[in-house]
Design an enzyme around this catalytic site. Sequence first.
Site, PDB file in Angstrom:
ATOM      1  N   GLY A  40     138.094  52.896 -57.510  1.00 15.91           N
ATOM      2  CA  GLY A  40     137.424  53.056 -58.795  1.00 15.91           C
ATOM      3  C   GLY A  40     138.136  54.074 -59.644  1.00 15.91           C
ATOM      4  O   GLY A  40     138.383  55.190 -59.194  1.00 15.91           O
ATOM      5  N   ASN A 114     128.059  52.890 -52.836  1.00 14.69           N
ATOM      6  CA  ASN A 114     129.049  51.831 -53.016  1.00 14.69           C
ATOM      7  C   ASN A 114     128.374  50.515 -52.670  1.00 14.69           C
ATOM      8  O   ASN A 114     127.858  50.342 -51.567  1.00 14.69           O
ATOM      9  CB  ASN A 114     130.252  52.061 -52.096  1.00 14.69           C
ATOM     10  CG  ASN A 114     131.179  50.850 -52.065  1.00 14.69           C
ATOM     11  OD1 ASN A 114     131.295  50.120 -53.027  1.00 14.69           O
ATOM     12  ND2 ASN A 114     131.828  50.639 -50.929  1.00 14.69           N
ATOM     13  N   GLY A 115     128.370  49.586 -53.621  1.00 14.01           N
ATOM     14  CA  GLY A 115     127.764  48.289 -53.353  1.00 14.01           C
ATOM     15  C   GLY A 115     126.938  47.817 -54.522  1.00 14.01           C
ATOM     16  O   GLY A 115     127.041  48.326 -55.637  1.00 14.01           O
ATOM     17  N   CYS A 250     132.723  42.576 -45.608  1.00 11.85           N
ATOM     18  CA  CYS A 250     133.398  41.902 -46.720  1.00 11.85           C
ATOM     19  C   CYS A 250     134.855  41.577 -46.381  1.00 11.85           C
ATOM     20  O   CYS A 250     135.649  42.468 -46.071  1.00 11.85           O
ATOM     21  CB  CYS A 250     133.338  42.793 -47.954  1.00 11.85           C
ATOM     22  SG  CYS A 250     134.276  42.152 -49.354  1.00 11.85           S
ATOM     23  N   ASP A 359     150.781  36.527 -53.515  1.00  6.14           N
ATOM     24  CA  ASP A 359     149.737  37.377 -54.093  1.00  6.14           C
ATOM     25  C   ASP A 359     148.530  37.325 -53.163  1.00  6.14           C
ATOM     26  O   ASP A 359     148.438  36.461 -52.293  1.00  6.14           O
ATOM     27  CB  ASP A 359     149.351  36.877 -55.487  1.00  6.14           C
ATOM     28  CG  ASP A 359     148.673  37.955 -56.326  1.00  6.14           C
ATOM     29  OD1 ASP A 359     148.493  39.080 -55.817  1.00  6.14           O
ATOM     30  OD2 ASP A 359     148.316  37.667 -57.475  1.00  6.14           O
TER      31      ASP A 359
END
Length: 484
Positions: A40, A114-115, A250, A359
């Site tokens: 972030g 976070n989330g 994730c 990528d």
Amino acid sequence: MTEMIDKFHDECGVIGVYAPGKEDIARGVYFGLHSLQHRGQESAGIAVNRGGKISYYKDMGLVQEVFNDEIIGRLQGDMAIGHVRYSTAGESHAVNAMPLVAYYRGGAIALAHNGNLINADTLRCEMQDAGVIFQTGIDSEVIAALIARNIKDNTIEEAIVKSLETVKGAYALVITVGNKLIGVRDPNGIRPLCIGRGEDGSLVLSSESCVFPLLGVELIRDVDAGEMVIIEDGEIKSIQYHKGARKAMCSFEYVYFARPDSRMDGIGVYTARSECGRILAREHPVAADMVISVPDSGNVAAIGYAEESGIPYGEGLIKNRYVGRTFIQPNQRMRELSVKLKLNVLKGNVAGKRIIMVDDSIVRGTTIGKIVKMLKDAGAKEVHIRVASPPVIAPCFFGIDTPNKEKLVASGHTLEEICRMTGADSLGYISVEGMLTAIGAPEGTICTACFTGDYPMKLPEPEVGSGGRAELETDSVDVEKREE
């Protein structure tokens, strides 16, 4: 990653440090936030706790832009938490920066999150109807308000557990209150959180283990899904507050978001990405002269592809290191400009060659097409795109914030159509099975919702259309920086 446009909006970084008697604890958090800056780049904040008294400072900008020696020197305490943010829930305003500090009858609590909560709007409306006033647009304030409401007749641990029975979604929390530092991971374990210990007895909670070497601590373990850890008097107490939920770490943490030198749930991120590249080479081989990456997030997978295929790895694109990740820009025009500023072609390396460009993902399919054109304009004979994650066909509601399904190029186009749209000579994605094999986690413990549409929890219908996001309707808000 070229296509992180509107995709990852609330993937933040959190850290908590417990080090009684140690000077400059805020400085340690500051350096830890530097290691998490990739998570972030919109705002940063630190809150310190001494004897239950919380002081904090937060503002918009990079860590080094927000803090200086004077500010760090004022933040004195035995415990501290920090946060770097890129927004989903709540607009890009300083009032929405974290840590969030809230006050209740017994004192103060500082929280970093976070989330993303998928029922934040519903909970907010219910609480507002009951007279609760919210100061921000972030779903983290819903958690803080629930804790403050539930603490009246409960211990802080009981209040947190009771509050988390109400919320749904993904969260890794670091909290400091009283004489405690607390870490919590959601029941599905979607967002990462780990624990480290220093030789001096200090204890650190962090989104990623890449923080630990800088702070001189060793990784102990990851916080388990549905676990709350309470650090007090130099000891770690564990409460398994939720059992039985489907484990769903994730997958994008492994293929893109986390730093390659981190370990998550016992799995090395570098190894997972390298294996993605190797499996991609086996699944989609092509004759070529050189393998290149879209720096930096495609580097490790490209090296793995080159090693497996036997085709030399080289540099074809040079990244301007002073331009942040292109997705960490809330304004679309700024995002597009940063892509142009970010990459330049090494003409001498690609001219006359057949290029395999690796990528980590494609979302909209627009930016990668521009890079293909840049390579061909520089004289590349062929450009073959290889993607180290499967096609993104569904939005994520848990913090990795993909656009609406209609904007996901793979949701409405065939592989052949996407290839034509990008101008590439061929296009190949790793399969879902290949990615899971590369990550190497136990079967059924990885979230692949954005690739398969198989979500680890039921999504509330009213929240799906809005993405579960509450917006703060304001044009400008002065940051609140104070010591309490």
